[in-house]
Scaffold this active site. Structure first.
Site, PDB file in Angstrom:
ATOM      1  N   GLU A  46      24.031 -28.246   9.841  1.00  0.00           N
ATOM      2  CA  GLU A  46      24.882 -27.974  10.989  1.00  0.00           C
ATOM      3  C   GLU A  46      24.356 -26.784  11.775  1.00  0.00           C
ATOM      4  OE1 GLU A  46      28.861 -26.536  10.241  1.00  0.00           O
ATOM      5  OE2 GLU A  46      29.289 -26.453  12.396  1.00  0.00           O
ATOM      6  N   ASP A 111      25.107 -10.012   5.316  1.00  0.00           N
ATOM      7  CA  ASP A 111      25.232  -9.447   6.651  1.00  0.00           C
ATOM      8  C   ASP A 111      25.604  -7.982   6.495  1.00  0.00           C
ATOM      9  OD1 ASP A 111      27.281 -10.383   9.572  1.00  0.00           O
ATOM     10  OD2 ASP A 111      25.919  -8.706   9.202  1.00  0.00           O
ATOM     11  N   ASP A 113      26.438  -4.675   8.536  1.00  0.00           N
ATOM     12  CA  ASP A 113      26.851  -4.317   9.886  1.00  0.00           C
ATOM     13  C   ASP A 113      27.108  -2.813   9.962  1.00  0.00           C
ATOM     14  OD1 ASP A 113      28.282  -3.974  12.247  1.00  0.00           O
ATOM     15  OD2 ASP A 113      29.073  -6.011  12.141  1.00  0.00           O
TER      16      ASP A 113
END
Lengths: 433, 499
Positions: A46, A111, A113
């Site tokens: 996807e 991730d 951040d």
């Protein structure tokens, strides 16, 4: 290299050029096909696009590299996210019987951040970053890369600059892509040391015995701590910031005196502390270092098999920077402000070309499609994007080599098995007489 | 065409294949025909074994010498066959088949499943720990658990790291015991909490933790399997031959069932009030009080209490008198009682209908079946009462606050029978009940034994001259005088010794 030329308003003009001539489609396709070992791996992947005016479309999927190119050139996405490999083609998910359309595999991702460090950064906050706080990312990458390789045995890690204020890690090993939700969450928790939100003052708690993983991580932090925390962040520079540091552990238990601000050594000796209580506080210096520097990851990003994450080589609409792979060999000199923006590389594309270019043009006239690719390869090579694509190439090479090694091993085993089978059949037939 | 020679050889080897280890995960159901007798025997014997596992788990510290000795004995009994030399194959076959039969009986409700999984896990843990190190590794490999033991050299080189990562590990332990190398995906709980050393994708697990991992695997598999079994149960239950047995098994109490009335007429009705305070378990005390206050009990209560009274020795005539006198004080007149309720009392004593099989309910039956609703007083107070109400009741019955708290803790942990045992200990003022509570009548018997403890010696002398016990006339005191009550206890004592 002036990157301040980027203006988000130019995106609609720059993006088509980027997707036509610069985006490394063949490497991208090579990556996501993983050697074609699993059938339909690319076809069942996807993608999600954010189009102009913030229109968001999910369940995009493509059957060939060509189709991917055509669609991206047609839709001109502002953002591209990569999701999971499903049981069926995502673009046909509505046609599938409900309940049978399932996310099967995906890379293990992390991730990091910068906004998650706001409580311990003095130089910037929110979406801003600067060279002083970028060290946090360096520390995060070193610690996590080591742990994922040495502790968990993963080999194929792709670290990518997110384009603004953080980094992503894509763990692409076979075993990593097959991990369950529970396993991903367990890995993420193993790697988590800083716990607690706004309400929590003391976010790192250490107790005996100290796990080897923590010791490894501490040695990385210690390497960078003096320069980063004491000098750059100047965490002992004002009463306010010192108070903040000391607030992490109960002040009343400790007697302290402020030392001179001249020289600090790694073990925080500017403040000498006598501990009056036995429990807690024996590792306060380590806890503080970890609280200020240890990687803060969002477990939710890593947990979900179907979680969508920004794709490498996509553009960050706000900064214009390309999400480029980071070369760990040059990690200490990586500068996020040197990462090319889309306007820069498009500009570089327009520069006049050397004579060899004309020869290539002749070859191109022979075969259009191959020509397109060759042109593209020549094109990015003329821009600042080149060195980042090289990093990506090396990453893909390593994976290809390892796949080959696996196949050789397996075929060796199959040979052994088939010999055994033959023996068995012989033995059996002999018996029957 | 038949190849008899080859046939025999195949069967032999398939036997060995089927049970290639003395322990198993019960992954595959048995695929043979057996007689109903064997079916029943296997099931009942395994149930006895599991009940022992439960009792020992409650009364001894696991892995203590006492526990080990007793459980060993019970396991040997399970595998013992009257004919000489039961073969290893037959032992394993019995293990295999009996486990699967009990799955049928214990898959139906959450309570049953939980109980079954708990006992099977405890049994498995014991048997696994009992294996030789090599057999342990063998078992792990045969079940696709890719756990290797770490070589001595590797252990030595990693010693410090191992000690720093695993709870409860010391240098000597690392040296002496095995450490297993397991893919980290199979040890997620330890990884998540960082309680294990990881290297190159493997978790290094010390011996005492590997059992936990194996057991978790066992529990997960069994839990899934039971859920699946429950779904296919209707098909099994429709088989008439099996249905009664399975139903009996899941409510089975495998001990004395107090169905044979030995002590008929030994208790007078006047004694019941006093006895209810001293020797009745809480459930029966509760029922008795409700009957006295409301002059009525609903069907569930009548059954539970009525059969209990039968078990402690009330005769049919006494029972009829007891119930009638109480009901008549309420809204029921004598005629109505004789018409409606007397029948059911006689039924309890096997004098009506064709079934005489009403045995006093065991704790398991009281706890598991027929939960009480509004207006009911039956059931197990530790299981069915709201903890606040239970607390009040205990306080009313003069149980100390600390004792009450202990009981409530046990209730919270769902150890209802242990809670009742605690109640016994507190009301009788003893440290240790000295028995494992399974049946309300057992409570009564043990209580009586305890209360007349001092009389034991004297009675023993009498016993040698006694032949058949004979319902001696019991004195009927006009006042419930404590001295006289004590004497009565003594008289009651004589026939309890018969057991």
């Amino acid at each position: 290299m002036s990157t301040s030329d980027y203006d988000p308003a130019c995106l609609p003009d720059l993006l088509p050029l980027y997707y036509r001539r610069l985006f490394p489609f063949s490497q991208y396709y090579r990556w996501l096909s993983y050697g074609g070992v699993s059938k339909n791996y690319f076809q069942n992947r996807e993608f999600s696009f954010t189009l102009k005016d913030d229109i968001y479309v999910r369940y995009q999927s493509f059957t060939t590299q060509n189709e991917l190119e055509k669609e991206m050139q047609k839709m001109v996405p502002y953002k591209i996210d990569i999701g999971a490999v499903y049981s069926h083609r995502p673009s046909q998910h509505n046609a599938v019987k409900s309940g049978t359309f399932q996310a099967l595999e995906k890379e293990l991702v992390f991730d990091i951040d910068m906004t998650d460090y706001d409580d311990v950064r003095r130089c910037c906050s929110a979406a801003d970053i600067c060279s002083k706080c970028w060290t946090l990312m360096t520390i995060a990458i070193r610690i996590l890369d080591r742990a994922l390789r040495e502790d968990f045995g993963f080999h194929h890690l792709l670290w990518v600059y997110s384009g603004r204020r953080g980094v992503h890690c894509w763990v692409c090993d076979d075993a990593a892509r097959k991990l369950s939700v529970a396993a991903r969450s367990a890995v993420a928790e193993y790697l988590s040391l800083v716990k607690g939100g706004e309400e929590t003052v003391r976010k790192v708690v250490l107790s005996d015995p100290i796990h080897p993983f923590i010791n490894h991580s501490l040695s990385v932090v210690e390497r960078y701590f003096q320069q980063y925390a004491i000098v750059d962040q100047d965490i002992l520079g004002s009463k306010e910031s010192v108070d903040k540091v000391l607030a992490v552990f109960p002040v009343d238990r400790y007697f302290f005196k402020e030392g001179s601000s001249v020289s600090y050594d790694l073990h925080f000796s500017c403040v000498s502390v006598k501990s009056n209580s036995k429990k807690g506080g024996q590792y306060f210096d380590k806890e503080i270092m970890l609280q200020y520097c240890y990687p803060r990851l969002d477990v939710n990003v890593s947990k979900g098999v179907n979680h969508l994450l920004k794709s490498p080589f996509s553009v960050h609409p706000k900064t214009g920077r390309i999400s480029v792979p980071i070369d760990l060999k040059e990690l200490d000199t990586f500068d996020p402000f040197e990462v090319p923006t889309i306007s820069l590389i498009c500009e570089e594309l327009e520069k006049p070309r050397a004579e060899e270019a004309e020869e290539d043009d002749m070859k191109d006239k022979e075969n259009e499609q191959e020509a397109g690719e060759r042109r593209r390869i020549r094109d990015y090579k003329r821009t600042s994007l080149a060195k980042y694509v090289k990093v990506f190439d090396r990453f893909l090479e390593a994976m290809a080599r390892s796949r080959k090694g696996e196949m050789l091993k397996k075929s060796g085993e199959i040979e052994k098995d088939s010999v055994f089978h033959i023996h068995l059949i012989l033995a059996f037939t002999l018996q029957m007489d | 065409m038949q190849f008899p020679g080859r046939r025999k050889k195949l069967i032999g080897s398939s036997q060995n294949d089927l049970y290639d280890h003395c322990l198993q995960f019960y992954g595959q159901p048995p695929l043979e025909n057996i007689s109903l007798t064997e079916f029943e025997t296997f099931a009942v014997e395994r149930l006895k074994l599991l009940k022992t596992v439960e009792n020992l788990g409650v009364s001894c510290v696991k892995n203590s010498e006492q526990y080990t000795k007793k459980l060993d004995a019970e396991i040997s009994k399970f595998f013992f066959n009257k004919e000489d030399g039961i073969s290893e194959y037959e032992k394993r076959r019995k293990d295999h088949i009996s486990h699967f039969i009990l799955r049928l009986a214990y898959c139906q409700t959450e309570d049953l499943r939980r109980w079954f999984i708990q006992q099977e896990m405890d049994l498995f843990r014991y048997r696994f720990n009992d294996l030789h190190s090599k057999h342990k590794t063998d078992f792990l490999h045969k079940n696709n658990l890719k756990y290797e033991t770490v070589s001595a050299e590797e252990k030595k080189s990693l010693q410090d790291k191992l000690i720093a990562s695993s709870y409860g590990l010391s240098g000597t332990k690392v040296e002496e015991h095995d450490v297993y190398k397991v893919p980290f995906q199979d040890a997620l709980d330890l990884v998540r909490t960082r309680k294990v050393y990881l290297l190159a994708g493997n978790a290094y697990i010390p011996h005492h933790e590997i059992v936990t991992i194996v057991l978790n695997d066992f529990r997960t598999r069994l839990s899934k399997a039971l859920a699946m079994t429950a779904r296919s149960l209707p098909a099994v239950q429709s088989d008439e031959r099996l249905q009664p047995l399975l139903s009996h098994l899941s409510h089975a109490y495998v001990g004395q069932d107090y169905s044979i009335q030995k002590n008929i007429g030994k208790i007078s009705l006047e004694q019941i009030d006093a006895l209810s305070g001293k020797s009745f378990p809480l459930c029966m005390r509760h029922l008795h009080k409700a009957l006295r206050e409301n002059h009525h009990l609903r069907h569930g209560g009548r059954m539970q209490y009525g059969l209990f009274l039968k078990g402690i020795g009330l005769s049919l005539e006494q029972a009829l008198q007891f119930w009638r006198s109480e009901f008549v004080k309420g809204k029921v007149d004598a005629d109505k009682f004789d018409k409606a309720y007397a029948y059911s009392v006689r039924h309890m004593f096997g004098k009506e209908g064709k079934r005489t099989d009403y045995t006093p309910y065991s704790c398991m039956k009281v706890i598991l079946s027929n939960p009480p609703s509004q207006g009911d007083y039956h059931g197990c107070p530790f299981r069915h009462s709201d903890p606040e109400l239970l607390k009040q009741k205990l306080q009313n019955y003069k149980v100390s606050p600390s004792g009450t708290n202990q009981i409530l803790e046990l209730v919270k942990g769902m150890h209802y029978q242990l809670a009742c045992q605690k109640y016994f200990e507190l009301t009788h003022n003893v440290e240790d009940a000295g028995f494992s509570l399974n049946h309300p009548n057992q409570y009564f018997t043990e209580s009586q034994k305890l209360l007349s403890g001092g009389r034991d010696i004297k009675k023993e002398v009498d016993m040698s001259q006694r032949s058949q016990e004979n319902p001696a006339s019991v004195t009927r005191p006009s006042q419930a005088n404590s001295k006289q009550a004590h004497e009565e206890m003594g008289d009651l004592d004589s026939f309890f010794q018969d057991e």
